[in-house]
Each structure stands twice: as structure tokens, then as C-alpha cells.
Design a protein around this motif. Structure first.
Motif, PDB file in Angstrom:
ATOM      1  N   GLU A 137      14.801  66.853   9.928  1.00  0.00           N
ATOM      2  CA  GLU A 137      13.829  66.063   9.182  1.00  0.00           C
ATOM      3  C   GLU A 137      14.212  64.588   9.178  1.00  0.00           C
ATOM      4  OE1 GLU A 137      11.035  67.230   7.968  1.00  0.00           O
ATOM      5  OE2 GLU A 137      11.505  69.267   8.646  1.00  0.00           O
ATOM      6  N   LEU A 138      13.233  63.741   9.411  1.00  0.00           N
ATOM      7  CA  LEU A 138      13.433  62.303   9.354  1.00  0.00           C
ATOM      8  C   LEU A 138      12.639  61.731   8.185  1.00  0.00           C
ATOM      9  CD1 LEU A 138      13.107  61.210  13.090  1.00  0.00           C
ATOM     10  CD2 LEU A 138      15.196  61.355  11.741  1.00  0.00           C
ATOM     11  N   GLU A 139      13.243  60.779   7.493  1.00  0.00           N
ATOM     12  CA  GLU A 139      12.544  60.111   6.402  1.00  0.00           C
ATOM     13  C   GLU A 139      11.928  58.827   6.952  1.00  0.00           C
ATOM     14  OE1 GLU A 139      14.281  60.352   2.304  1.00  0.00           O
ATOM     15  OE2 GLU A 139      16.123  60.756   3.422  1.00  0.00           O
ATOM     16  N   TYR A 140      10.744  58.976   7.527  1.00  0.00           N
ATOM     17  CA  TYR A 140      10.080  57.801   8.088  1.00  0.00           C
ATOM     18  C   TYR A 140       9.849  56.759   6.999  1.00  0.00           C
ATOM     19  CZ  TYR A 140       9.306  60.421  12.349  1.00  0.00           C
ATOM     20  OH  TYR A 140       9.500  61.126  13.505  1.00  0.00           O
ATOM     21  N   GLY A 141      10.131  55.516   7.351  1.00  0.00           N
ATOM     22  CA  GLY A 141      10.066  54.441   6.375  1.00  0.00           C
ATOM     23  C   GLY A 141      11.432  54.125   5.792  1.00  0.00           C
ATOM     24  N   GLY A 142      12.452  54.950   6.159  1.00  0.00           N
ATOM     25  CA  GLY A 142      13.799  54.736   5.625  1.00  0.00           C
ATOM     26  C   GLY A 142      14.130  55.743   4.539  1.00  0.00           C
ATOM     27  N   SER A 143      15.401  55.992   4.361  1.00  0.00           N
ATOM     28  CA  SER A 143      15.848  56.971   3.374  1.00  0.00           C
ATOM     29  C   SER A 143      15.393  56.593   1.969  1.00  0.00           C
ATOM     30  CB  SER A 143      17.373  57.084   3.410  1.00  0.00           C
ATOM     31  OG  SER A 143      17.831  57.885   2.346  1.00  0.00           O
ATOM     32  N   LYS A 144      14.895  57.585   1.229  1.00  0.00           N
ATOM     33  CA  LYS A 144      14.450  57.342  -0.143  1.00  0.00           C
ATOM     34  C   LYS A 144      15.618  57.059  -1.084  1.00  0.00           C
ATOM     35  CE  LYS A 144      10.240  60.139   0.245  1.00  0.00           C
ATOM     36  NZ  LYS A 144      10.379  60.368   1.703  1.00  0.00           N
ATOM     37  N   SER A 145      16.825  57.338  -0.638  1.00  0.00           N
ATOM     38  CA  SER A 145      18.000  57.047  -1.457  1.00  0.00           C
ATOM     39  C   SER A 145      18.415  55.590  -1.359  1.00  0.00           C
ATOM     40  CB  SER A 145      19.173  57.941  -1.044  1.00  0.00           C
ATOM     41  OG  SER A 145      19.601  57.633   0.274  1.00  0.00           O
ATOM     42  N   LEU A 146      17.777  54.828  -0.453  1.00  0.00           N
ATOM     43  CA  LEU A 146      18.111  53.424  -0.254  1.00  0.00           C
ATOM     44  C   LEU A 146      16.979  52.535  -0.759  1.00  0.00           C
ATOM     45  CD1 LEU A 146      19.469  53.687   3.420  1.00  0.00           C
ATOM     46  CD2 LEU A 146      20.829  53.620   1.312  1.00  0.00           C
ATOM     47  N   THR A 147      17.291  51.275  -0.953  1.00  0.00           N
ATOM     48  CA  THR A 147      16.283  50.312  -1.383  1.00  0.00           C
ATOM     49  C   THR A 147      16.454  49.009  -0.614  1.00  0.00           C
ATOM     50  OG1 THR A 147      17.715  49.465  -3.159  1.00  0.00           O
ATOM     51  CG2 THR A 147      16.178  51.247  -3.731  1.00  0.00           C
ATOM     52  N   GLY A 148      15.450  48.153  -0.695  1.00  0.00           N
ATOM     53  CA  GLY A 148      15.536  46.811  -0.156  1.00  0.00           C
ATOM     54  C   GLY A 148      15.896  46.758   1.317  1.00  0.00           C
ATOM     55  N   LEU A 149      16.834  45.873   1.651  1.00  0.00           N
ATOM     56  CA  LEU A 149      17.213  45.625   3.029  1.00  0.00           C
ATOM     57  C   LEU A 149      17.902  46.840   3.649  1.00  0.00           C
ATOM     58  CD1 LEU A 149      16.918  43.397   5.084  1.00  0.00           C
ATOM     59  CD2 LEU A 149      19.116  42.457   4.339  1.00  0.00           C
ATOM     60  N   ASP A 154      17.533  51.299   7.715  1.00  0.00           N
ATOM     61  CA  ASP A 154      17.425  52.714   8.064  1.00  0.00           C
ATOM     62  C   ASP A 154      16.092  52.990   8.749  1.00  0.00           C
ATOM     63  OD1 ASP A 154      18.710  55.324   7.935  1.00  0.00           O
ATOM     64  OD2 ASP A 154      17.105  55.893   6.557  1.00  0.00           O
ATOM     65  N   ASN A 155      15.041  52.347   8.281  1.00  0.00           N
ATOM     66  CA  ASN A 155      13.732  52.496   8.906  1.00  0.00           C
ATOM     67  C   ASN A 155      13.759  51.974  10.345  1.00  0.00           C
ATOM     68  OD1 ASN A 155      10.980  52.960   9.272  1.00  0.00           O
ATOM     69  ND2 ASN A 155      10.393  51.017   8.342  1.00  0.00           N
ATOM     70  N   ALA A 156      14.380  50.811  10.551  1.00  0.00           N
ATOM     71  CA  ALA A 156      14.474  50.234  11.892  1.00  0.00           C
ATOM     72  C   ALA A 156      15.283  51.137  12.816  1.00  0.00           C
ATOM     73  CB  ALA A 156      15.101  48.843  11.818  1.00  0.00           C
ATOM     74  N   ARG A 157      16.336  51.749  12.282  1.00  0.00           N
ATOM     75  CA  ARG A 157      17.142  52.681  13.077  1.00  0.00           C
ATOM     76  C   ARG A 157      16.285  53.850  13.568  1.00  0.00           C
ATOM     77  NH1 ARG A 157      19.270  57.531  12.027  1.00  0.00           N
ATOM     78  NH2 ARG A 157      18.572  57.424   9.841  1.00  0.00           N
ATOM     79  N   ILE A 158      15.469  54.398  12.685  1.00  0.00           N
ATOM     80  CA  ILE A 158      14.613  55.525  13.062  1.00  0.00           C
ATOM     81  C   ILE A 158      13.584  55.087  14.111  1.00  0.00           C
ATOM     82  CG2 ILE A 158      12.826  57.089  12.205  1.00  0.00           C
ATOM     83  CD1 ILE A 158      14.404  57.152   9.541  1.00  0.00           C
ATOM     84  N   LEU A 159      12.970  53.938  13.908  1.00  0.00           N
ATOM     85  CA  LEU A 159      11.976  53.444  14.859  1.00  0.00           C
ATOM     86  C   LEU A 159      12.584  53.211  16.241  1.00  0.00           C
ATOM     87  CD1 LEU A 159      10.171  50.871  12.543  1.00  0.00           C
ATOM     88  CD2 LEU A 159       9.124  52.915  13.548  1.00  0.00           C
ATOM     89  N   SER A 160      13.786  52.647  16.261  1.00  0.00           N
ATOM     90  CA  SER A 160      14.427  52.310  17.532  1.00  0.00           C
ATOM     91  C   SER A 160      15.021  53.534  18.220  1.00  0.00           C
ATOM     92  CB  SER A 160      15.509  51.259  17.288  1.00  0.00           C
ATOM     93  OG  SER A 160      16.100  50.850  18.506  1.00  0.00           O
ATOM     94  N   GLU A 161      15.795  54.333  17.478  1.00  0.00           N
ATOM     95  CA  GLU A 161      16.520  55.436  18.086  1.00  0.00           C
ATOM     96  C   GLU A 161      15.653  56.666  18.323  1.00  0.00           C
ATOM     97  OE1 GLU A 161      20.061  56.380  15.927  1.00  0.00           O
ATOM     98  OE2 GLU A 161      20.839  54.333  16.017  1.00  0.00           O
ATOM     99  N   PHE A 162      14.709  56.935  17.421  1.00  0.00           N
ATOM    100  CA  PHE A 162      13.938  58.159  17.508  1.00  0.00           C
ATOM    101  C   PHE A 162      12.555  57.960  18.123  1.00  0.00           C
ATOM    102  CE2 PHE A 162      17.202  59.087  14.489  1.00  0.00           C
ATOM    103  CZ  PHE A 162      17.481  60.436  14.647  1.00  0.00           C
TER     104      PHE A 162
END
Length: 270
Positions: A137-149, A154-162
Motif C-alpha cells: 500500500e502506498l499513501e499517495y500524497g505522502g504519509s499521513k503521519s507526516l506534515t508540512g515539508l 514523501d509525496n515526491a518520493r512516491i511520485l518519482s520512484e513509483f
């Protein structure tokens, strides 16, 4: 009653489009692939093998444009993906005198802890090497456990790597840096600037790079220490500005990002 069919020992072999026989053979031979079959007339067909898998190549479709990178794709599931990236990087450096990170062919960067990387061949085909125990499972938009930058990273990592969508990853980070830089941990700012520079290099985009490099250079351990103290309400007393105090604050920031001290040093150096 229909008897159950025993299915075992199946093998799938992708047949990818080939824009140039010479460039394709040069690239895959550089990686260590063996050519097991080669035909150019009356039809183009190549068969290559490396380790436990094979790739076949045939004629590309009409109006084929390798630069669009909308060609073929092959997923290769492996036990330890880092070893594959290291081996291919070594082979490419030996063959080309460098590890190509932009244009075609290229290999995407592999960060410690990553679960996949991509090889893009001269025809725009993607070979995606994936670790078998990669989270499903991927959390598109970035991990919900993180905030801000940190979440934007994390969102950019998913977009780039996946998704292999470096352009959207660049746009996401550019917007997030403008919005969250003032309140972000300095290590996240450094990681964002480093990632922006890397993405711009892959996309062969020069706009903003000089400014990102300048800002990255100005980030020091003292800056990180002072920012961490302000958020922690400790103030910036002179007695606390010792190297040990700086390292302590820096380590606290790194723990929130899941990195170690040497990772942050590497990000800034690169």
C-alpha cells in the motif's frame, strides 16, 4: 468434472520495442546481458539474458518516439534490490565513464532504504527492479503521519520512484518549499533543496538550480541547531552553542526523518 491443472515453472518474457539495434545492444551488453538471439531481416528480433531473466525486443509501432518514454515496461522482482543497483551502476560507470542519471539511457538514483529503482534504455523502455517485501500500500500524497515539508518530500518520493513522474515531483516540492520552509526542520529544507537539484538535472531543467544550490550551501550545522532550539523553546544561549549541543539538536531532527547523521551529510555534499 474438470481436473485441476497443475501449473508450475511458467516463464514470462516481455517483448519490448527497439528503436535502434546498435544502441540497444550497446546498452544491455554494458550492463552484462548476453545476446542469445539476433535477427534484423526480414524482421527485427533480439533476445537478451542476464542472471535469471530474459528480455526480447521487436519492431516498434508506427510513429514511435523513444523520448516520450511511453514504450514498454518490465517489472523485475528481487530479494535485495540495492545489490542490483550497485552492480548496474558499476557496469555503467565502466562502460560510459559515468553513471547516466538523465536522458536516455539512464538509471534512477537509489537512496538508502528504497525498495525500487528504474533502468531506462535507449528506446525509452523501463526496467523496474522491485524488492519483494516492498509495502503493497502506498499513501499517495505522502504519509499521513507526516506534515508540512516532510510530507511533501514523501509525496515526491512516491511520485518519482513509483510513478516515474519527476516533473510532478518537482512541482510538488517547489510549492511545498515556498509554503513550509519557514517552519520546517532545516534537515528537511536541505533534503528538499537536494532533491529539487536532482530532479532538475534529470529533467534537464536549469531554472531555479543556481538559487537552490546557493541556499543549500548556506545551510550549516549551526543554523540547524539554532532553528531546533527555537522550536524547542531553548533559546540560543552562547553556552549551548558547543559542537556537542549542535550534534544533539541535529540528531533529534534526523530521528524525525528516519535518517542518520551521515545521510544528511551526504545530501548536502551531493
Amino acid at each position: 468434472m474438470v481436473e485441476a491443472i497443475t501449473r508450475a515453472n511458467e516463464t514470462t518474457v516481455p517483448v519490448l520495442p527497439c528503436a535502434s539495434v546498435e544502441e540497444t545492444l550497446e546498452f544491455y551488453r554494458a550492463l552484462g546481458f548476453a545476446v542469445t538471439y539476433q535477427q534484423t531481416r526480414p524482421y527485427l528480433y533480439l533476445a537478451l539474458e542476464w542472471s535469471g531473466f530474459a528480455l526480447h525486443f521487436g519492431m516498434p509501432p508506427k510513429d514511435f518516439d523513444p523520448s516520450r518514454e511511453e514504450s514498454g515496461c518490465c517489472l523485475v522482482l528481487v530479494d535485495e534490490v540495492a545489490a542490483y543497483h550497485a552492480e548496474f551502476s558499476r557496469a555503467l560507470r565502466t562502460a560510459y565513464g559515468r553513471v547516466p542519471a538523465k536522458g536516455q539511457p539512464r538509471i534512477t538514483r537509489f537512496r538508502p532504504g528504497a525498495s525500487r529503482f528504474t533502468l531506462v534504455d535507449p528506446s525509452g523502455n523501463s526496467l523496474i527492479f522491485i524488492q519483494r517485501d516492498e509495502p503493497e500500500e502506498l499513501e499517495y500524497g505522502g504519509s499521513k503521519s507526516l506534515t508540512g515539508l516532510a510530507k511533501a518530500l514523501d509525496n515526491a518520493r512516491i511520485l518519482s520512484e513509483f510513478k516515474n513522474d519527476d516533473r510532478t515531483a518537482l512541482r510538488v516540492l517547489t510549492t511545498a518549499l515556498r509554503r513550509h520552509e519557514a517552519t520546517a526542520a532545516p534537515v528537511d529544507v536541505a533534503r528538499t533543496l537536494t532533491t529539487l537539484i536532482e530532479l532538475a538535472a534529470v529533467l534537464e531543467q536549469t531554472e531555479g538550480v543556481d538559487e537552490w544550490r546557493r541556499r543549500l550551501t548556506t545551510l550549516t550545522t549551526t543554523d540547524a541547531t539554532d532553528a531546533e532550539r527555537r522550536r524547542a523553546g531553548e533559546g540560543s544561549r552562547g553556552a549551548d552553542r558547543s559542537p556537542a549541543a549542535g550534534e544533539s539538536a541535529r540528531d533529534a531532527a534526523l530521528q524525525r526523518t528516519g535518517e542518520g547523521p551521515h545521510d544528511a551529510d551526504r545530501h548536502q555534499a551531493e
